[in-house]
Design a protein around this motif. Structure first.
Motif, PDB file in Angstrom:
ATOM      1  N   ALA A  36     -23.467  -9.148 -38.106  1.00 14.91           N
ATOM      2  CA  ALA A  36     -22.190  -9.695 -37.640  1.00 14.91           C
ATOM      3  C   ALA A  36     -21.277  -8.594 -37.113  1.00 14.91           C
ATOM      4  O   ALA A  36     -20.616  -8.759 -36.074  1.00 14.91           O
ATOM      5  N   MET A  37     -21.239  -7.447 -37.786  1.00 19.61           N
ATOM      6  CA  MET A  37     -20.393  -6.355 -37.320  1.00 19.61           C
ATOM      7  C   MET A  37     -20.942  -5.764 -36.027  1.00 19.61           C
ATOM      8  O   MET A  37     -20.190  -5.351 -35.142  1.00 19.61           O
ATOM      9  N   GLY A  38     -22.250  -5.759 -35.892  1.00 19.45           N
ATOM     10  CA  GLY A  38     -22.835  -5.311 -34.636  1.00 19.45           C
ATOM     11  C   GLY A  38     -22.490  -6.245 -33.494  1.00 19.45           C
ATOM     12  O   GLY A  38     -22.205  -5.801 -32.374  1.00 19.45           O
ATOM     13  N   ASP A  39     -22.501  -7.559 -33.780  1.00 16.16           N
ATOM     14  CA  ASP A  39     -22.099  -8.528 -32.760  1.00 16.16           C
ATOM     15  C   ASP A  39     -20.638  -8.337 -32.375  1.00 16.16           C
ATOM     16  O   ASP A  39     -20.278  -8.439 -31.185  1.00 16.16           O
ATOM     17  N   LEU A  40     -19.800  -8.076 -33.364  1.00 13.76           N
ATOM     18  CA  LEU A  40     -18.380  -7.856 -33.084  1.00 13.76           C
ATOM     19  C   LEU A  40     -18.185  -6.618 -32.215  1.00 13.76           C
ATOM     20  O   LEU A  40     -17.414  -6.643 -31.243  1.00 13.76           O
ATOM     21  N   ALA A  41     -18.899  -5.543 -32.548  1.00 10.00           N
ATOM     22  CA  ALA A  41     -18.798  -4.318 -31.731  1.00 10.00           C
ATOM     23  C   ALA A  41     -19.225  -4.595 -30.299  1.00 10.00           C
ATOM     24  O   ALA A  41     -18.621  -4.078 -29.346  1.00 10.00           O
ATOM     25  N   GLY A  42     -20.258  -5.434 -30.129  1.00 13.67           N
ATOM     26  CA  GLY A  42     -20.721  -5.755 -28.787  1.00 13.67           C
ATOM     27  C   GLY A  42     -19.790  -6.682 -28.032  1.00 13.67           C
ATOM     28  O   GLY A  42     -19.779  -6.684 -26.795  1.00 13.67           O
ATOM     29  N   SER A  43     -18.975  -7.479 -28.752  1.00 15.18           N
ATOM     30  CA  SER A  43     -18.049  -8.410 -28.113  1.00 15.18           C
ATOM     31  C   SER A  43     -16.742  -7.741 -27.707  1.00 15.18           C
ATOM     32  O   SER A  43     -16.004  -8.277 -26.878  1.00 15.18           O
TER      33      SER A  43
ATOM     34  N   THR B 268     -26.175  -2.011 -46.781  1.00 11.84           N
ATOM     35  CA  THR B 268     -25.183  -3.013 -46.441  1.00 11.84           C
ATOM     36  C   THR B 268     -25.900  -4.339 -46.194  1.00 11.84           C
ATOM     37  O   THR B 268     -26.984  -4.361 -45.611  1.00 11.84           O
ATOM     38  N   ALA B 269     -25.307  -5.433 -46.661  1.00 10.98           N
ATOM     39  CA  ALA B 269     -25.920  -6.750 -46.496  1.00 10.98           C
ATOM     40  C   ALA B 269     -26.298  -6.971 -45.036  1.00 10.98           C
ATOM     41  O   ALA B 269     -25.497  -6.724 -44.132  1.00 10.98           O
ATOM     42  N   THR B 270     -27.525  -7.435 -44.815  1.00  9.94           N
ATOM     43  CA  THR B 270     -28.034  -7.580 -43.450  1.00  9.94           C
ATOM     44  C   THR B 270     -27.142  -8.478 -42.608  1.00  9.94           C
ATOM     45  O   THR B 270     -26.871  -8.178 -41.440  1.00  9.94           O
TER      46      THR B 270
ATOM     47  N   SER C 179      -9.715  -5.196 -26.326  1.00 12.97           N
ATOM     48  CA  SER C 179      -9.944  -6.362 -25.480  1.00 12.97           C
ATOM     49  C   SER C 179     -11.337  -6.896 -25.778  1.00 12.97           C
ATOM     50  O   SER C 179     -12.139  -6.252 -26.441  1.00 12.97           O
ATOM     51  N   GLY C 180     -11.595  -8.104 -25.260  1.00 14.35           N
ATOM     52  CA  GLY C 180     -12.854  -8.756 -25.555  1.00 14.35           C
ATOM     53  C   GLY C 180     -12.595 -10.011 -26.362  1.00 14.35           C
ATOM     54  O   GLY C 180     -11.506 -10.595 -26.318  1.00 14.35           O
ATOM     55  N   SER C 181     -13.582 -10.433 -27.138  1.00 12.49           N
ATOM     56  CA  SER C 181     -13.481 -11.685 -27.879  1.00 12.49           C
ATOM     57  C   SER C 181     -14.098 -11.527 -29.258  1.00 12.49           C
ATOM     58  O   SER C 181     -14.665 -10.485 -29.588  1.00 12.49           O
ATOM     59  N   LEU C 182     -13.980 -12.595 -30.062  1.00 18.19           N
ATOM     60  CA  LEU C 182     -14.592 -12.619 -31.390  1.00 18.19           C
ATOM     61  C   LEU C 182     -15.864 -13.445 -31.322  1.00 18.19           C
ATOM     62  O   LEU C 182     -15.836 -14.603 -30.887  1.00 18.19           O
ATOM     63  N   PRO C 183     -17.007 -12.911 -31.750  1.00 16.13           N
ATOM     64  CA  PRO C 183     -18.256 -13.676 -31.696  1.00 16.13           C
ATOM     65  C   PRO C 183     -18.289 -14.740 -32.789  1.00 16.13           C
ATOM     66  O   PRO C 183     -17.612 -14.624 -33.824  1.00 16.13           O
ATOM     67  N   ASP C 184     -19.082 -15.782 -32.575  1.00 12.97           N
ATOM     68  CA  ASP C 184     -19.218 -16.828 -33.587  1.00 12.97           C
ATOM     69  C   ASP C 184     -19.725 -16.277 -34.915  1.00 12.97           C
ATOM     70  O   ASP C 184     -19.355 -16.767 -35.988  1.00 12.97           O
ATOM     71  N   SER C 185     -20.568 -15.223 -34.850  1.00 14.80           N
ATOM     72  CA  SER C 185     -21.177 -14.691 -36.075  1.00 14.80           C
ATOM     73  C   SER C 185     -20.186 -13.985 -36.981  1.00 14.80           C
ATOM     74  O   SER C 185     -20.537 -13.651 -38.119  1.00 14.80           O
ATOM     75  N   ILE C 186     -18.939 -13.779 -36.536  1.00 15.38           N
ATOM     76  CA  ILE C 186     -17.970 -13.147 -37.425  1.00 15.38           C
ATOM     77  C   ILE C 186     -17.745 -14.023 -38.658  1.00 15.38           C
ATOM     78  O   ILE C 186     -17.393 -13.532 -39.736  1.00 15.38           O
ATOM     79  N   GLY C 187     -17.991 -15.323 -38.523  1.00 14.95           N
ATOM     80  CA  GLY C 187     -17.866 -16.226 -39.664  1.00 14.95           C
ATOM     81  C   GLY C 187     -18.895 -15.970 -40.742  1.00 14.95           C
ATOM     82  O   GLY C 187     -18.770 -16.488 -41.864  1.00 14.95           O
TER      83      GLY C 187
ATOM     84  N   PRO D 277     -14.443  -0.896 -28.398  1.00 14.65           N
ATOM     85  CA  PRO D 277     -14.377  -0.692 -29.850  1.00 14.65           C
ATOM     86  C   PRO D 277     -14.124   0.773 -30.184  1.00 14.65           C
ATOM     87  O   PRO D 277     -14.291   1.653 -29.331  1.00 14.65           O
ATOM     88  N   PRO D 278     -13.729   1.080 -31.410  1.00 16.67           N
ATOM     89  CA  PRO D 278     -13.573   2.481 -31.808  1.00 16.67           C
ATOM     90  C   PRO D 278     -14.863   3.257 -31.563  1.00 16.67           C
ATOM     91  O   PRO D 278     -15.969   2.695 -31.638  1.00 16.67           O
ATOM     92  N   PRO D 279     -14.780   4.552 -31.262  1.00 20.65           N
ATOM     93  CA  PRO D 279     -15.972   5.324 -30.891  1.00 20.65           C
ATOM     94  C   PRO D 279     -17.003   5.472 -31.998  1.00 20.65           C
ATOM     95  O   PRO D 279     -18.153   5.785 -31.712  1.00 20.65           O
ATOM     96  N   ASP D 280     -16.607   5.241 -33.248  1.00 20.56           N
ATOM     97  CA  ASP D 280     -17.580   5.389 -34.334  1.00 20.56           C
ATOM     98  C   ASP D 280     -18.177   4.052 -34.770  1.00 20.56           C
ATOM     99  O   ASP D 280     -18.833   3.973 -35.803  1.00 20.56           O
ATOM    100  N   TRP D 281     -17.988   3.015 -33.958  1.00 20.76           N
ATOM    101  CA  TRP D 281     -18.563   1.717 -34.310  1.00 20.76           C
ATOM    102  C   TRP D 281     -20.028   1.656 -33.878  1.00 20.76           C
ATOM    103  O   TRP D 281     -20.415   0.956 -32.946  1.00 20.76           O
ATOM    104  N   ALA D 282     -20.843   2.385 -34.577  1.00 19.89           N
ATOM    105  CA  ALA D 282     -22.293   2.389 -34.390  1.00 19.89           C
ATOM    106  C   ALA D 282     -22.921   2.832 -35.698  1.00 19.89           C
ATOM    107  O   ALA D 282     -22.262   3.462 -36.530  1.00 19.89           O
ATOM    108  N   GLY D 283     -24.185   2.514 -35.880  1.00 17.79           N
ATOM    109  CA  GLY D 283     -24.812   2.819 -37.154  1.00 17.79           C
ATOM    110  C   GLY D 283     -24.391   1.816 -38.208  1.00 17.79           C
ATOM    111  O   GLY D 283     -23.917   0.719 -37.912  1.00 17.79           O
ATOM    112  N   ASP D 284     -24.547   2.177 -39.476  1.00 17.91           N
ATOM    113  CA  ASP D 284     -24.184   1.292 -40.577  1.00 17.91           C
ATOM    114  C   ASP D 284     -22.669   1.190 -40.673  1.00 17.91           C
ATOM    115  O   ASP D 284     -21.975   2.207 -40.698  1.00 17.91           O
TER     116      ASP D 284
END
Length: 523
Positions: free
Chosen positions: A378-385, A371-373, A429-437, A389-396
């Protein structure tokens, strides 16, 4: 009775006490920590509520490495501490359950997973499920036969870290009847010179067998092997011989422990030596084969041991001189299928017969793509924000394709890109990180009906975005004029939030845009 452990493809029984060394009289006083301690590796006791000390090895609890699953204990007598707990994953809605290990990019690791069912869920047979390394489907985990014999099962794979984290995940299959589980997880960093003939940007290597020939009894591992590899004894009908000369592992590629080479199998002068190893049939695949030779006699310029090596009738190495210093030969992309026969043919002038001391076989596993780095980050940042998040939001987030994150759809080809995000009405709940862009391949985003807050980031880099549904949340602040740059946007739902300021003219006047903004605080 004590648990036993086997290689995944070969029924090689190994005493578990040897695999998880304790402080016995056979070990040197205060041996050094094995590789992985104070370096970049890990010894993780899954499901344990505290760290576990086994001999000189400290197994840490898995807190912080995974956010999914539940811990459980196994109430059976005489179990080693590392096998007495496990983590299981009952959430059937999750596509995978991941451990994430902080690693050093470009470093090669030996990853080992260990499973002992112990009837933790009240069942008779353990579940069958898949294991995943990074974005690659590694293998199925079926421990049923071993568990019925009172054994645990382990798997090993050699892989190179492609980023700053390495994920090891479990996933349900169609035939998974209960909760996937894991007892222990290890990641041991290797020297750069070890197993370095494989292109780890394209492949990993799954262990099939690692044996020392002519030896009975114990397995050789730590502290004899700094990297805690398991060298199982293998005896056949050939005569065994013990070494009388000092062995230095530094003379061998892959740095095998000296103790694994102290014995070997041989035959008399002029005769060919045949070794059937491993003792079961191999599935048709590509393999890495490494063979180790060391002349056990005192070094002498007048007595040499030279022979040819063939595997299944194919030339493997010609004119090998098994000196007292030792030598290793290998093939990194060998096609094997069925029974495997190693044939050693002596040179006509060799005064002694051929011999072999040890061997390793790994199955070559093609990596499942990448997967593109920028998307992974960005998806990792979103999971952290997100706070939940869904329980399987880890790994690739995308790979393997059948085990992508919940609500995430991705492209095919290379590199894989995130195309769509659909998590509407999930109570997020939470927010959207800037890196989602930075998710510049994204086409549709559906986040309606959640409790997301904060400002809407700059999404102007998402030039392929056609649908953006953020309605029914708690977003605040203004609509950034940069959103006018989303030239392909067809649907923009911002209604029922806490947005203020003005709606940019470029959005209000955009032809073909379905724009919904009611229920905000625009001036």
């Amino acid at each position: 009775m004590p648990s036993r452990i086997t290689f995944p493809f070969l029924a090689l029984l190994v005493a578990a006490a040897a695999l998880f060394p304790s402080s016995s009289s056979q070990q040197p006083a205060a041996p050094p920590q094995p590789r992985g301690h104070n370096t970049t590796g890990f010894y993780i006791s899954c499901g344990s509520i505290k760290d576990v000390q086994v001999g000189n090895v400290k197994w840490v609890k898995d807190e912080g490495f995974t956010a999914a699953g539940n811990g459980s204990t196994i109430n059976k007598p005489n179990l080693l501490p590392v096998l007495a707990t496990l983590r299981f994953f009952p959430d059937a809605t999750a596509r995978k359950y991941c451990y994430e290990l902080p690693v050093i990019k470009g470093t090669r690791y030996l990853v080992r997973t260990t499973y002992f069912y112990g009837g933790f869920d009240g069942g008779k047979d353990p579940p069958v499920f898949d294991q995943i390394i990074g974005g690659t489907l590694w293998s199925a985990v079926n421990t049923t036969d071993n568990y019925r014999r009172g054994m645990s099962t382990y798997f090993e794979i050699l892989t190179e870290a492609q980023g700053k984290t390495l994920s090891v995940c479990l996933a349900r299959r169609n035939d998974t009847k209960s909760s996937p589980f894991i007892s222990a997880l290890e990641a041991i960093d290797l020297e750069g010179s070890m197993y370095n003939t494989t292109d780890y940007g394209r492949y990993a290597m799954s262990a099939v067998a690692r044996s020392r020939f002519g030896s009975k009894g114990e397995i050789v591992s730590y502290p004899d092997d700094e990297y805690n590899r398991y060298w199982t004894p293998y005896v056949d009908a050939n005569p065994a011989v013990e070494s009388h000369s000092a062995i230095s592992p530094e003379n061998f590629w892959n740095l095998p422990p000296a103790k694994a080479l102290k014995a070997g199998v041989t035959t008399s002068r002029g005769k060919k030596l045949t070794v059937q190893w491993p003792p079961v049939e191999l599935p048709a695949a590509t393999y890495y084969v490494a063979l180790y030779f060391q002349d056990p006699r005192t070094a002498s310029p007048y007595s040499w041991r030279v022979f040819d090596v063939a595997v299944n009738g194919q030339d493997f190495f010609r004119g090998l001189n098994a000196s007292a210093a030792g030598v290793m030969v290998y093939s990194n992309m060998m096609q094997l299928s069925g029974k495997t026969e190693i044939l050693l043919t002596p040179n006509q002038t060799s005064p002694v017969g051929p011999l072999i001391n040890a061997g390793e076989i790994y199955q070559i596993v093609p990596l499942g793509g990448s997967t593109a780095t920028r998307d992974v980050v960005a998806m990792g940042d979103l999971a952290g924000s997100l706070k939940n998040p869904p329980p399987d939001w880890a790994g690739d987030p995308c790979l393997p394709q059948q085990h992508s994150w919940t609500g995430v759809e991705c492209s095919q080809g290379s590199p894989v890109r995130v195309l769509s995000l659909d998590l509407k009405n999930r109570g997020l709940s939470g927010s959207l990180p800037d890196s989602i862009g930075n998710l510049t391949g994204m086409k549709t985003i559906y986040l309606s009906g959640n409790k997301l807050s904060g400002s809407i980031p700059d999404l102007s880099g998402m030039r392929t975005l056609t649908v953006l549904h953020l309605d029914g949340n708690q977003f605040s602040g203004t609509i950034t004029p940069s959103m006018e740059k989303l030239i392909n946007l067809k649907e923009l739902y911002l209604n029922n939030n806490n947005l203020t300021g003005k709606i940019p003219d470029g959005l209000k006047n955009k032809v073909g845009l379905d724009l919904r903004t009611e229920g905000n605080k625009f001036g």
